[in-house]
Design a protein around this motif. Structure first.
Motif, PDB file in Angstrom:
ATOM      1  N   VAL A 594       0.865  -1.183   0.000  1.00 58.35           N
ATOM      2  CA  VAL A 594       0.000   0.000   0.000  1.00 58.35           C
ATOM      3  C   VAL A 594       0.898   1.229   0.000  1.00 58.35           C
ATOM      4  O   VAL A 594       1.753   1.372   0.879  1.00 58.35           O
ATOM      5  CB  VAL A 594      -0.933   0.019   1.227  1.00 58.35           C
ATOM      6  CG1 VAL A 594      -1.837   1.245   1.181  1.00 58.35           C
ATOM      7  CG2 VAL A 594      -1.759  -1.259   1.288  1.00 58.35           C
ATOM      8  N   ARG A 691       3.667   1.632  -9.914  1.00 58.19           N
ATOM      9  CA  ARG A 691       2.278   1.332  -9.553  1.00 58.19           C
ATOM     10  C   ARG A 691       2.278   0.325  -8.413  1.00 58.19           C
ATOM     11  O   ARG A 691       3.204  -0.495  -8.287  1.00 58.19           O
ATOM     12  CB  ARG A 691       1.499   0.789 -10.757  1.00 58.19           C
ATOM     13  CG  ARG A 691       1.051   1.884 -11.725  1.00 58.19           C
ATOM     14  CD  ARG A 691       0.573   1.297 -13.034  1.00 58.19           C
ATOM     15  NE  ARG A 691      -0.623   0.508 -12.903  1.00 58.19           N
ATOM     16  CZ  ARG A 691      -1.862   0.994 -12.955  1.00 58.19           C
ATOM     17  NH1 ARG A 691      -2.062   2.301 -13.110  1.00 58.19           N
ATOM     18  NH2 ARG A 691      -2.916   0.193 -12.857  1.00 58.19           N
ATOM     19  N   TRP A 692       1.228   0.399  -7.578  1.00 59.19           N
ATOM     20  CA  TRP A 692       1.090  -0.481  -6.431  1.00 59.19           C
ATOM     21  C   TRP A 692      -0.307  -1.087  -6.422  1.00 59.19           C
ATOM     22  O   TRP A 692      -1.254  -0.485  -6.978  1.00 59.19           O
ATOM     23  CB  TRP A 692       1.321   0.289  -5.134  1.00 59.19           C
ATOM     24  CG  TRP A 692       2.725   0.755  -4.938  1.00 59.19           C
ATOM     25  CD1 TRP A 692       3.736   0.094  -4.285  1.00 59.19           C
ATOM     26  CD2 TRP A 692       3.312   1.980  -5.408  1.00 59.19           C
ATOM     27  NE1 TRP A 692       4.892   0.833  -4.314  1.00 59.19           N
ATOM     28  CE2 TRP A 692       4.668   1.998  -4.997  1.00 59.19           C
ATOM     29  CE3 TRP A 692       2.829   3.065  -6.133  1.00 59.19           C
ATOM     30  CZ2 TRP A 692       5.524   3.044  -5.278  1.00 59.19           C
ATOM     31  CZ3 TRP A 692       3.678   4.111  -6.430  1.00 59.19           C
ATOM     32  CH2 TRP A 692       5.011   4.102  -6.003  1.00 59.19           C
ATOM     33  N   ALA A 694      -2.409  -1.065  -4.084  1.00 53.39           N
ATOM     34  CA  ALA A 694      -3.316  -0.103  -3.449  1.00 53.39           C
ATOM     35  C   ALA A 694      -2.571   1.201  -3.201  1.00 53.39           C
ATOM     36  O   ALA A 694      -1.374   1.194  -2.905  1.00 53.39           O
ATOM     37  CB  ALA A 694      -3.870  -0.652  -2.135  1.00 53.39           C
ATOM     38  N   ALA A 695      -3.292   2.310  -3.320  1.00 56.46           N
ATOM     39  CA  ALA A 695      -2.716   3.626  -3.055  1.00 56.46           C
ATOM     40  C   ALA A 695      -3.669   4.414  -2.177  1.00 56.46           C
ATOM     41  O   ALA A 695      -4.892   4.337  -2.334  1.00 56.46           O
ATOM     42  CB  ALA A 695      -2.462   4.384  -4.356  1.00 56.46           C
ATOM     43  N   ALA A 719      -2.674   3.466  -8.496  1.00 53.71           N
ATOM     44  CA  ALA A 719      -3.323   2.311  -7.876  1.00 53.71           C
ATOM     45  C   ALA A 719      -3.757   1.307  -8.934  1.00 53.71           C
ATOM     46  O   ALA A 719      -4.321   1.678  -9.968  1.00 53.71           O
ATOM     47  CB  ALA A 719      -4.542   2.762  -7.067  1.00 53.71           C
ATOM     48  N   HIS A 722      -6.991  -0.824  -5.774  1.00 51.75           N
ATOM     49  CA  HIS A 722      -7.799  -0.043  -4.831  1.00 51.75           C
ATOM     50  C   HIS A 722      -7.185   1.330  -4.616  1.00 51.75           C
ATOM     51  O   HIS A 722      -5.960   1.478  -4.512  1.00 51.75           O
ATOM     52  CB  HIS A 722      -7.906  -0.757  -3.477  1.00 51.75           C
ATOM     53  CG  HIS A 722      -8.533   0.097  -2.418  1.00 51.75           C
ATOM     54  ND1 HIS A 722      -9.891   0.332  -2.363  1.00 51.75           N
ATOM     55  CD2 HIS A 722      -7.987   0.815  -1.395  1.00 51.75           C
ATOM     56  CE1 HIS A 722     -10.156   1.146  -1.346  1.00 51.75           C
ATOM     57  NE2 HIS A 722      -9.019   1.445  -0.751  1.00 51.75           N
ATOM     58  N   LEU A 723      -8.062   2.340  -4.539  1.00 52.17           N
ATOM     59  CA  LEU A 723      -7.654   3.719  -4.267  1.00 52.17           C
ATOM     60  C   LEU A 723      -8.493   4.284  -3.135  1.00 52.17           C
ATOM     61  O   LEU A 723      -9.727   4.286  -3.204  1.00 52.17           O
ATOM     62  CB  LEU A 723      -7.843   4.591  -5.519  1.00 52.17           C
ATOM     63  CG  LEU A 723      -7.685   6.102  -5.325  1.00 52.17           C
ATOM     64  CD1 LEU A 723      -6.226   6.452  -5.007  1.00 52.17           C
ATOM     65  CD2 LEU A 723      -8.156   6.860  -6.569  1.00 52.17           C
TER      66      LEU A 723
END
Length: 761
Positions: A594, A691-692, A694-695, A719, A722-723
């Motif tokens: 995250v 990119r991950w 979730a961010a 993200a 999920h953002l």
């Protein structure tokens, strides 16, 4: 779009993290160009942000730390990432020197008959023989026998990374002389190494003769240099000193480069000089130009109507004068832009017309979205490709098709994370990323731009020093600054194809220039706009932001969650709660995957405050080595503009040991403070290219001034699944998306391209 995560639990006593702003307002995020127009950028008092390793609001108080941040490449000690950064800087320096020599040779007069050899010399001898009544040699006019076809030289395989040569350290005598002058002027003695490096041997005498040379040290401001000069010169010091005017002119141009400009228009520069109490700004500019510290240019304004000059009746037939804009810039950026324009023109004009490559069959067998890109590359040496994350499958199909045709095709990304993601796309396209003859991971079809330039990745160079490749696809093209782009293009061989691909909605490069945007505006080559949308609610949200609309999207799986907050303290508390508990529990995404993104480093909800709160919950410790402990998430910036997330492994006498994108990196002790930050929370510019799963994007109430459409677009698009948006700016967010585009950057590349490459189509 949910306005509150269903899994968020009530606030826990003692879990709220507050703090007072340490800079008053959040640091400006986005590209340096987002912080003002040319004049405003030149007068902006803020230091470089994000990848520049200095912090807004602090450099005026601590010039020594800021100067350390901009010092040259760190010493090479076997760590691959450090060697790569040094080698890249050295390559850029050597390329600039070569460009300067080439331009100097072009300006040299050629004596008639001199420097001739071969056929030219024979023809000259024949002409002179005829003039003297003699019979010319018959061989002069004979048809030459066709030269035997030379086999193509075997490309040189990629050499082992070599540590870049480190500049010799200033002598002890020089450092002692500089320290004495600094002490006499009341400046910190810690600046001595930076001053000696900037001014070279005899730095002490040069500094005493011209105290304003202190402005050559990064982080030193005009008012500080003025105080230093008054202490040294006494009554002789005054604002009308021509030395001060020249030094402030150069300093303003450097600050403009930090803000993304490669040059400034004269009115903007003179206005900024007047604000800095320079009595005669025009004379100061002329002095800097006369001393060779700056260059002046005149670019025609083709879109402006011609201006009819006042003439006599007999001169009515003369063409009206074409309006021009007068620019002033530093030599390094002027040479880079001219070299880049020359190189792009060469790529456009050197495409072979043999037609032996069966591009038509490759386009016919490729997926429909990629076929248009393949056909464009078949007919042109330079092609631009635009699109979001999903559109990267199209250049992946291009690279796979080119390799299937036997071409040496490679792709270069901005970050190691981008390299990993694009390699996965190549695997899906049917190639493992290696061509015949490639050896091991070093022969992969996907490299980073830094690794390619440093020789640590990719195909290596041929016997003439050019990359041994036929096609290069550069992903994340908006992140190319003008100097990196110039070195990259100059390294391409004649006949090679170049594709620049990227998302024009993201933040621009941390360095000066707007290469991708300038090329799109110039329309000097084919442009392929992808029609492949990013999927799901996140893709729909980001696509709307790209056209200036902040839409409310349906997110049945809570892909997008809005968390309203009242103040910065609550923003920090809810951010920690989301990272540590809510997101991992609701989506199965571990906390280490995250990423928190916030507008700046300072403020009560900047990266420093957020990282401190997250470290306390996720990896508490005393910070035994420069504030870091084993297990800390960090971001490593070996050179300005490049940020690589990583993790602390250990610390010893050698320095801080990191693991960054699978590579072991050792940061020397003296570089830790300026090259390493905690990385649970980043700025958007540090996050670009990554990119991950979730961010968590944090928008405290005092962040409104830092927001723009490119910033929001970049932050929200980091993200994958999920953002969460910790939202405290109310209507400022939709207003920034709708009304605050990227600030323009003043560059010369469009005018230079127009003179060499006609608009396509």
């Amino acid at each position: 779009m949910s306005t509150e995560p269903a899994t968020t639990e009530p606030d826990e006593p003692g879990d709220r993290t507050g703090g007072t702003p340490d800079a008053g307002t959040p640091e400006a995020e986005g590209t340096p160009g987002d912080q003002g127009t040319a004049a405003a950028a030149a007068t902006d008092d803020s230091a470089p942000e994000d990848g520049e390793n200095t912090e807004d609001g602090e450099n005026a108080q601590d010039a020594g730390a800021a100067a350390d941040a901009a010092a040259g490449a760190e010493s090479a000690d076997g760590a691959s990432d450090l060697s790569e950064a040094q080698a890249e800087l050295a390559a850029q320096k050597l390329e600039r020197e070569r460009i300067e020599r080439r331009k100097a040779e072009k300006k040299e007069p050629i004596t008639a008959g001199a420097k001739l050899s071969g056929t030219a010399a024979d023809l000259l001898a024949a002409v002179r023989a005829v003039e003297g009544g003699q019979k010319p040699s018959a061989t002069v006019f004979a048809e030459p026998e066709p030269a035997p076809r030379r086999p193509a030289p075997e490309p040189v395989r990629r050499p082992e990374p070599v540590a870049a040569p480190v500049a010799a350290a200033p002598s002890g005598e020089t450092l002692g002389a500089v320290r004495a002058v600094l002490a006499e002027g009341g400046a910190p003695k810690t600046l001595a190494p930076q001053v000696a490096e900037a001014l070279g041997e005899g730095a002490g005498d040069r500094l005493r003769e011209d105290p304003w040379q202190l402005l050559r040290v990064a982080g030193v401001r005009p008012e500080q240099a003025d105080g230093f000069a008054r202490a040294l010169l006494g009554a002789e010091c005054g604002p009308d000193d021509e030395r001060r005017g020249r030094a402030v002119t150069v300093w303003l141009l450097e600050q403009a480069a930090v803000a993304g400009h490669t040059a400034l228009e004269v009115p903007a520069l003179t206005a900024a000089l007047a604000q800095r109490a320079v009595p005669d700004p025009d004379e100061a500019v002329q002095g800097a130009v006369a001393e060779g510290e700056a260059l002046i240019f005149q670019d025609a304004l083709d879109d402006a109507p011609p201006v009819a000059a006042a003439t006599d009746a007999e001169d009515d037939e003369e063409e009206p004068e074409r309006p021009v804009r007068v620019l002033v810039g530093l030599e390094r950026y002027a040479l880079a832009e001219e070299s880049l324009a020359d190189g792009l023109a060469r790529i456009v004009n050197s495409l072979p017309k043999d037609g032996t490559t069966d591009w038509a069959s490759a386009a016919a067998s490729a997926p429909r979205p990629a076929a248009e890109l393949i056909r464009a590359v078949a007919g042109d040496g330079l092609v631009l490709h635009t699109g979001g994350e999903a559109a990267r499958a199209e250049p992946a199909a291009l690279v796979a098709a080119a390799r299937a045709l036997g071409l040496r095709a490679y792709a270069a990304t901005h970050s190691a994370d981008g390299r990993r993601r694009f390699a996965a796309l190549l695997d899906a396209a049917g190639t493992g990323g290696a061509a015949p003859g490639d050896a091991g991971a070093g022969g992969s079809a996907v490299v980073t731009v830094g690794g390619l330039l440093a020789g640590a990745e990719g195909p290596g160079r041929d016997t003439e020093g050019a990359f041994a490749l036929d096609l290069l696809v550069v992903l994340d093209a908006p992140q190319l600054d003008v100097e990196t782009a110039a070195v990259l293009v100059e390294s391409l061989p004649d006949g090679a194809r170049l594709v620049l691909s990227g998302d024009p909605g993201v933040l621009w490069s941390a360095g000066p220039g707007r290469v991708f945007g300038d090329l799109l505006a110039a329309r000097a080559c084919p442009q392929v706009s992808s029609r492949t949308p990013d999927p799901g609610p996140l893709g729909e949200l980001v696509s709307g932001i790209g056209i200036g609309e902040l839409n409310q999207v349906e997110a049945p799986g809570k892909e997008v969650v809005i968390v309203p907050v009242r103040d910065a303290g609550e923003a920090v508390h809810r951010t920690v709660q989301l990272v540590v508990d809510s997101v991992p529990r609701a989506f199965g995404i571990p906390a280490e995957q995250v990423q928190v993104i916030t507008p700046g480093h300072g403020g009560a909800a900047g990266t420093r405050a957020l990282n401190a709160a997250l470290k306390e919950r996720l990896n508490p410790g005393p910070g035994r080595f420069g504030g870091f402990d084993p297990g800390d998430r960090v971001v490593h910036s070996p050179v300005p503009g490049r940020a690589t997330p990583g993790r602390v492994v250990k610390a010893d006498a050698e320095g801080l040991h990191l693991e960054c994108a699978g590579d072991a990196v050792v940061v020397p002790k003296e570089r830790v403070e300026t090259a390493v930050r905690h990385g649970w929370a980043l700025t958007a510019h540090q996050a670009v290219g990554h990119r991950w799963p979730a961010a968590v994007v944090v928008l405290p109430g005092d962040a409104g001034a830092a927001l723009s459409r490119p910033w929001v677009y970049t932050a929200f698009s980091r993200a994958e699944r999920h953002l969460s948006v910790v939202h405290g700016v109310e209507q400022t967010l939709p207003r920034a998306v709708a009304e605050v585009p990227a600030k323009p950057r003043t560059t010369r590349l469009p005018a230079l391209l127009k003179a060499q490459v006609p608009p396509a189509g």
